[in-house]
Design an enzyme around this catalytic site. Structure first.
Site, PDB file in Angstrom:
ATOM      1  CB  CYS A 308      -0.979  -0.014   1.172  1.00  0.00           C
ATOM      2  SG  CYS A 308      -0.230   0.028   2.823  1.00  0.00           S
ATOM      3  CG  HIS A 356      -4.506  -0.316   3.952  1.00  0.00           C
ATOM      4  ND1 HIS A 356      -3.647  -1.132   3.231  1.00  0.00           N
ATOM      5  CD2 HIS A 356      -5.527  -0.022   3.106  1.00  0.00           C
ATOM      6  CE1 HIS A 356      -4.142  -1.319   2.020  1.00  0.00           C
ATOM      7  NE2 HIS A 356      -5.276  -0.654   1.917  1.00  0.00           N
ATOM      8  CG  HIS A 368      -6.597  -0.398  -1.413  1.00  0.00           C
ATOM      9  ND1 HIS A 368      -6.849  -1.046  -0.224  1.00  0.00           N
ATOM     10  CD2 HIS A 368      -7.424  -0.992  -2.319  1.00  0.00           C
ATOM     11  CE1 HIS A 368      -7.777  -1.966  -0.397  1.00  0.00           C
ATOM     12  NE2 HIS A 368      -8.149  -1.958  -1.651  1.00  0.00           N
TER      13      HIS A 368
END
Length: 393
Positions: A308, A356, A368
């Protein structure tokens, strides 16, 4: 309590749950493994007490959770790697300082030695006598002037030498301490790698289903992907429609606009349905879009696999904005942005531990790199616990 309730209670929300629930979830996987061994060892009379196997839906949810946990650990891994990179740079600077200080100590040592030698050689002969016997009077007077001046500053020179030695010792100790700390972080990387791999191994054990179950699981994943794509297409159409309505409203008389604006004020928790972005933000998002469908990889930063923060780092790097390869460290860069003020390309963070990050793509969605076994994709922000947003640049 049925097994579905137990798996649900073991913290599968939509994303990662608190650590205590995560521990319970791991325990559930371990229990499942133990239950399988019981089926092999114990007689049929005892099997009635054994827990029923996971359903396909339960297996899918648990696999997703374990992979998400692994991705969170991977962000700890990249965070430590960033710390090691920065630490190595600091060590190199300190080692350069040690070298410079060593050379300074050498020069001061030579200077102090010259003072001591001059005093020893001239201890029995006064200046007038030496001037009488020398052949190079001008050179001698220059030398005497220099020696006398240095002698006058002898105490200061000795103090400088001693201080330089002390500074050198302190720099050497600091560099050695930093090197030891780097060694500890290298070991931490190994531990994090093992922890992430363990999560993935657990996911693989859960995924050992019958052929029919595997077919059902694959079909469920296919439907989930199709649903996400349909939602993205619908969001794109909604954006186009909203933009068209906005343009039409702009052309309408001013008296009809005032009440319309008054009734469309966004709530603090809402995300804008129609957004624009800075030139850099829009280009960073375009970079991320070009990576759609490419697989997740631990510490991946392209060109064909990503984690990510690697995706967001390279997306913003493509427009000249340097970001660290760590979701936690990226959270400290740029300007904070309210959820209702998000623009294209803004960094959006998820989970309480900031494990994240994705790039805002409009209509409440981000692009993502999700987790092991998945690829770069669009996803609704509401599917994960929102933690904040930043605007780099």
């Amino acid at each position: 309590m049925n097994f579905t309730a137990r798996v649900t209670s073991r913290a599968f929300e939509v994303g990662r749950a608190p650590s205590i629930r995560r521990s319970l979830r791991i325990a559930a996987v371990g229990f499942a493994s133990v239950a399988l061994s019981v089926l092999v060892v114990f007689p049929a009379s005892l099997l009635a007490a054994a827990e029923p196997p996971l359903t396909v839906a339960e297996a899918r949810d648990l696999i997703k959770q374990l992979q998400t946990d692994a991705a969170g650990i991977d962000q700890q891994y990249t965070d430590v790697k960033e710390q090691i990179k920065n630490g190595r740079a600091q060590v190199r600077l300190k080692q350069a300082d040690v070298q410079a200080q060593t050379e300074k100590v050498g020069r001061l040592k030579l200077q102090v030695g010259q003072i001591a030698l001059a005093q020893f050689q001239n201890r029995n002969l006064d200046t007038a006598a030496r001037l009488f016997v020398t052949r190079d009077t001008e050179g001698f007077l220059s030398q005497i002037s220099t020696v006398q001046k240095v002698s006058e500053n002898q105490n200061s020179a000795l103090q400088d030498y001693q201080q330089a030695q002390a500074n050198l010792a302190a720099l050497e100790h600091s560099a050695e301490t930093d090197l030891a700390a780097l060694g500890e972080k290298e070991e931490q990387l190994k531990s994090l790698t093992a922890a992430s791999d363990k999560k993935l191994d657990q996911a693989k054990k859960v995924a050992k289903l019958t052929a029919d179950q595997q077919k059902q699981l694959a079909e469920a994943e296919k439907k989930a992907t199709a649903k996400a794509n349909a939602e993205r297409r619908a969001a794109t159409k909604a954006t186009a429609k909203a933009n068209a309505e906005r343009r039409a409203t702009t052309k309408a008389p001013a008296k009809t606009n005032a009440p319309r604006r008054a009734t469309t004020k966004a709530s603090p928790d809402s995300t804008p349905s129609t957004v624009t972005g800075s030139s850099k933000g829009t280009k960073a998002l375009a970079y991320a879009k070009a990576q759609l469908g490419e697989p997740y990889a631990r510490s991946g930063a392209g060109p064909s696999s990503w984690d990510c923060s690697g995706l967001t780092m390279m997306a913003w790097g493509s427009v000249g904005v340097n970001l660290p390869h760590s979701s936690r460290q990226q959270f400290n860069r740029g300007q904070p942005v309210a959820k209702s003020d998000l623009q294209l390309g803004d960094l959006v963070f998820f989970y309480s531990d900031i494990s994240h990050v994705g790039l805002y793509a409009g209509n409440g969605q981000v692009i993502h790199a999700p987790r092991p076994g998945k690829s770069v994709e669009y996803i609704k922000m509401s599917y994960m616990p929102y933690a904040g947003a930043r605007r780099p640049g």
